[in-house]
Design an enzyme around this catalytic site. Structure first.
Site, PDB file in Angstrom:
ATOM      1  N   HIS A  19     -36.393  -6.475 -22.084  1.00 11.46           N
ATOM      2  CA  HIS A  19     -35.342  -6.437 -21.065  1.00 11.46           C
ATOM      3  C   HIS A  19     -35.463  -7.523 -20.004  1.00 11.46           C
ATOM      4  O   HIS A  19     -34.830  -7.414 -18.950  1.00 11.46           O
ATOM      5  CB  HIS A  19     -35.350  -5.080 -20.352  1.00 11.46           C
ATOM      6  N   LYS A  71     -26.140  -2.836  -7.520  1.00 11.31           N
ATOM      7  CA  LYS A  71     -27.212  -2.991  -8.496  1.00 11.31           C
ATOM      8  C   LYS A  71     -28.523  -3.077  -7.721  1.00 11.31           C
ATOM      9  O   LYS A  71     -28.526  -3.114  -6.488  1.00 11.31           O
ATOM     10  CB  LYS A  71     -27.004  -4.235  -9.365  1.00 11.31           C
ATOM     11  N   ARG A  72     -29.624  -3.094  -8.440  1.00 10.05           N
ATOM     12  CA  ARG A  72     -30.920  -3.252  -7.799  1.00 10.05           C
ATOM     13  C   ARG A  72     -30.923  -4.503  -6.933  1.00 10.05           C
ATOM     14  O   ARG A  72     -30.376  -5.529  -7.314  1.00 10.05           O
ATOM     15  CB  ARG A  72     -31.988  -3.331  -8.897  1.00 10.05           C
ATOM     16  N   LYS A  90     -30.556 -11.560  -8.587  1.00  7.96           N
ATOM     17  CA  LYS A  90     -29.198 -10.993  -8.692  1.00  7.96           C
ATOM     18  C   LYS A  90     -28.269 -11.561  -7.620  1.00  7.96           C
ATOM     19  O   LYS A  90     -27.068 -11.362  -7.657  1.00  7.96           O
ATOM     20  CB  LYS A  90     -29.259  -9.471  -8.627  1.00  7.96           C
ATOM     21  N   THR A 120     -25.341  -3.855 -17.386  1.00 10.01           N
ATOM     22  CA  THR A 120     -24.406  -2.841 -17.906  1.00 10.01           C
ATOM     23  C   THR A 120     -23.383  -2.470 -16.835  1.00 10.01           C
ATOM     24  O   THR A 120     -22.311  -1.969 -17.154  1.00 10.01           O
ATOM     25  CB  THR A 120     -25.142  -1.575 -18.377  1.00 10.01           C
ATOM     26  N   LYS A 143     -19.320  -1.403 -17.122  1.00 12.76           N
ATOM     27  CA  LYS A 143     -18.718  -0.213 -16.498  1.00 12.76           C
ATOM     28  C   LYS A 143     -17.556  -0.601 -15.594  1.00 12.76           C
ATOM     29  O   LYS A 143     -16.520   0.069 -15.568  1.00 12.76           O
ATOM     30  CB  LYS A 143     -19.776   0.557 -15.718  1.00 12.76           C
TER      31      LYS A 143
END
Length: 854
Positions: free
Chosen positions: A402, A593-594, A599, A700, A704
């Site tokens: 991952h 998100k985290r 990110k 993901t 969504k």
């Protein structure tokens, strides 16, 4: 070779499987190697399941007999309990039949090992999957209660943190829906990682006591226990190794049902809780040393106490490794116990059936110690020859990677590993010796290759590389998006791809439409069902049928009305949580998100401040926008916490600026979790997927968001690449450097100051942050962030991508002013999400990796 020893007849080894009332089947000989599909069998007829009462009567009965309350005295939580017990009865009925069917048909079983399972709320999901949601709603209504308010009483199960755990939960849903015989294995954490609150703009970590009111959906299995060993030493005797003087911990099973959609299959999620081998020392108690009397129990129970304990300390690292071995050892012992309950092993050759009956998927490196543990069980416990056992192990295991970042690959110091698991370190040494011998035979004269692929890293203080162990010990290694898998082959695992041609493959991640469409977005689900029928709920490929409706004015109007109602619902929840009132006609720009530097939530902040400056300067025609953030930073990740604080400081200034008004609002949604996501995704207009190209494995949340009608702004990273291919380049907002361009920029000597000096808007934004504009009481608060961007190399290239990001955001704003066209594109995004169903992903695993029928 000695005859394999029979497992001891302990309570754990003879325990029957979950919820089966059928007689134990006869043992199957080793010749029965053909797996039968899990279909409805005559075993189902053996079940003695009581006839269930009508829902409204069952609700009343459970209120009285399960909660000991009358209607007049019942609290909202009592009604939640009654509703959950009622739905659980329907689940258990199918669960019993499923377990019996598996025992009778003896199919090949899939075991999914994951340190996280972010399953969310169970009540509404189970009712929807079983098709009794309307009955439940009507039954509650007849008793004067509202189902939606009742559902809100359920606490999210704190068994995971981010995308890894949510993916595991989606996969369990799909395996049950597709009637694949499967069991998930993990840890029953007493507390989640933490419950997040935002105080004075900062993340505050509070205990996440999700089990405070118990868990109706779990079944404790005190008869299913396994002995787990730590520490001790290894001695040789009679030609074999013996692990002695170890400390012992008991793993006790707790089972949760996983109901599939629209069928009779209910699979299991088995979670392990740590119990002391001796809970109470009466001698210490009688001596008056009361704390010492329960010390062993307290130390033991810490293993399953908290999800991801802070590993900044030596003790924290040791606890993390303990957690991983604890749940993996218990799971593998349970898997072998289940196998041996129906297959008699009289001689070594009989074990050849094992890979035909079990497939174990390692969800990232956390459970990769399973490779060594399976060898320990087969060689030390069941006395198989090493070479024979190793061939079985490689046929059994598969590994999902991952991450693309080498620093994120899990390693443990040899000292810690050897002290905690001395026998397993010996086993890993032997695996590594034979692996390196094979590599040297096929690629002679390349000592650097041996160093790079060795399971033991000798260059950084001697560490065990868990990803290398997983790769060597698995028959298949998969990435989770096409780009990710390509980069694994080219960079991270390039040597292994050369050594094991064909071992690396791709399975792009997916999401379950049951949770993320049916449950999260009932308005859109109803609209789609009216337009194309209900088939898309189980077969998402049918959603493609709405493509021509993107050009239908009436359908666009209805679609926009659903989105508006979802935004109203989200705005109400945000006002309740934060006190901030939103303009529901503004563009809802969402990044949840985290919190991590790669990110690039910080890039989003730079855009917000740019917009703020434009509004303050009097620029006209700017589209009103609400930017919503959510996510947790790891407790020990200081820079991520600083980014959260900056977001909130920027929000405090902008939201109070009367000159800005409703043109721009910034919100931080606290304690982002599954139940929050179910409101945030449907209410989003714009999906922020802006990681540096080549860093995000898949994502993901991007799937969504699109499935719920949000347009994506993103880099060509992770699954964004495949989303663009599915929805079309004209229906997505792509910006920034590509993965090859990122590498080229870095190779040419990237200098962030070049971008800072050449872009006046960027310079103004960074100068405002550096000067304390957003932190007047502490002007230097964010100097470390500025230093990271300018002086320390801007590792994730925010400044290099800034101009492209701003230009693309300008296009987003202009398009949003044309609502009819925006809605058309949103419909096309929904229509083209079929590829990203977890059913498709599980179908790929079943066919290409596990070799089971789906």
């Amino acid at each position: 070779m000695k005859t394999p020893a029979k497992p001891k007849a302990t309570s754990s080894s003879i325990a029957k499987d979950t919820l089966t009332t059928a007689a134990k089947p006869k043992r199957i000989s080793q010749s029965a190697t053909t797996s039968k599909p899990a279909v409805k069998s005559k075993a189902a007829k053996l079940s003695i399941v009581p006839k269930l009462s009508p829902v409204n009567q069952a609700l009343q009965n459970h209120l009285i007999f399960s909660s000991f309350k009358t209607n007049a005295a019942a609290t909202p939580r009592d009604w939640y309990d009654a509703a959950s017990y009622t739905v659980r009865d329907h689940v258990v009925e199918r669960w019993v039949k499923t377990a019996e069917s598996y025992y009778h048909d003896d199919p090949k079983r899939v075991y999914y090992l994951s340190l996280e399972f972010l399953i969310g709320r169970m009540l509404s999901n189970a009712a929807l999957n079983l098709g009794i949601n309307k009955e439940l709603k009507d039954g509650m209504s007849a008793l004067g209660r509202d189902l939606e308010n009742t559902v809100e009483m359920e606490t999210d199960a704190a068994l995971g943190n981010g995308g890894l755990g949510r993916l595991a939960a989606c996969f369990l849903d799909s395996m049950a829906t597709m009637a694949i015989p499967a069991t998930g294995y993990g840890i029953r954490y007493e507390y989640g990682m933490f419950k997040q609150t935002i105080e004075n703009g900062q993340q505050i970590e509070n205990p996440d006591n999700w089990l405070r009111y118990g868990n109706i959906w779990e079944f404790q299995r005190p008869e299913v226990t396994y002995d787990i060993k730590f520490y001790g030493r290894v001695v040789c005797g009679e030609g074999s190794q013996h692990w002695i003087d170890a400390e012992h911990v008991v793993a006790m099973a707790y089972d949760m049902p996983v109901p599939g959609y629209g069928g009779e299959t209910v699979n299991s999620l088995r979670l392990w809780s740590a119990k002391a081998a001796r809970e109470f020392d009466l001698r210490h108690f009688n001596d008056g040393n009361f704390e010492q009397a329960v010390q062993e129990r307290n130390d033991t129970e810490n293993i399953s106490k908290v999800l991801y304990p802070n590993d900044a300390s030596v003790l924290g690292k040791e606890l993390r490794l303990k957690q991983q071995y604890f749940f993996v050892s218990a799971s593998i012992q349970d898997i072998l116990r289940r196998f041996l309950s129906t297959h008699e092993m009289k001689k070594q050759a009989d074990w050849n059936i094992l890979p035909d009956k079990i497939a174990i998927q390692l969800n990232d490196t956390h459970p990769s110690i399973g490779v060594a543990e399976m060898m320990y069980q087969l060689v030390d416990v069941h006395r198989l020859d090493w070479d024979f056992a190793w061939k079985l192990v490689v046929k059994i295991f598969a590994y999902t990677n991952h991450t693309l970042m080498p620093e994120a690959l899990e390693t443990w110091t040899v000292d810690l590993f050897g002290r905690l698991l001395p026998r397993h370190l010996e086993i890993i040494y032997k695996i590594n010796f034979e692996f390196l011998h094979m590599v040297n035979h096929h690629f002679p004269g390349d000592p650097e290759l041996l160093k790079r692929v060795s399971i033991i890293d000798e260059s950084n203080g001697r560490r065990v590389r868990m990803a290398h162990l997983a790769v060597v010990g698995s028959h298949t290694v998969n990435g989770v998006a096409a780009l990710h898998s390509q980069l694994l082959k080219q960079h991270l695992f390039a040597d292994f791809d050369r050594i094991y041609p064909g071992k690396m493959t791709n399975v792009t991640n997916g999401i379950t439409p049951r949770r993320w469409l049916n449950q999260a977005n009932p308005g859109l689900t109803a609209l789609l069902e009216k337009a194309i029928g209900a088939g898309f709920k189980k077969d998402l490929t049918q959603i493609k049928k709405i493509t021509p409706l993107a050009n239908d004015a009436e359908f666009r109007k209805a679609f926009a009305a659903v989105k508006y109602e979802n935004k109203v619902r989200l705005a109400a929840k945000i006002e309740q949580k934060t006190g901030i009132k939103l303009n529901v006609n503004s563009l809802f720009d969402v990044q949840i998100k985290r919190i991590h530097e790669y990110k690039r939530q910080l890039l989003n902040v730079l855009h917000i401040i740019t917009l703020y400056n434009r509004i303050r300067s009097g620029e006209k025609g700017i589209t009103p926008r609400t930017v919503i953030f959510g996510g947790k930073a790891a407790p020990g990740y200081w820079m991520a916490k600083q980014i959260i604080r900056l977001i909130n400081d920027v929000a405090a200034i902008i939201n109070e600026d009367v000159a800005v008004g409703d043109q721009l609002k910034v919100v931080y949604y606290p304690n982002y979790e599954v139940s929050a996501a179910e409101i945030l995704f449907p209410g989003s207009d714009l999906s922020e997927q802006i990681s540096t190209a080549g860093t995000e494995a898949s994502g993901t949340g991007n799937m969504k968001m699109s499935l719920n009608g949000a347009l994506t702004i993103g880099t060509l990273d992770g699954a964004n690449v495949e989303i663009m291919e599915e929805v079309g380049e004209e229906n997505i907002f792509i910006f920034g450097l590509t993965t090859p361009q990122v590498a080229e920029v870095k190779a040419n000597g990237y200098n962030p100051y070049d971008y800072y000096h050449s872009n006046p808007e960027l310079k103004q934004v960074l100068d405002m942050i550096a000067s304390g504009f957003f932190s007047i009481e502490e002007p230097n608060r964010y100097q470390p962030i500025i230093d990271n961007l300018l002086k320390n190399g801007d590792q994730y290239l925010l400044l290099a991508d800034y101009a492209s990001y701003i230009e693309t955001q300008d296009r987003v704003g202009k398009l949003y002013q044309h609502q009819d066209e925006w809605t058309r594109l949103a419909i096309l995004n929904v229509a083209n999400m079929a590829k990203f169903s977890s059913d498709r992903a599980i179908g790929d695993y079943a066919k290409n990796i596990w070799h089971v029928k789906s």
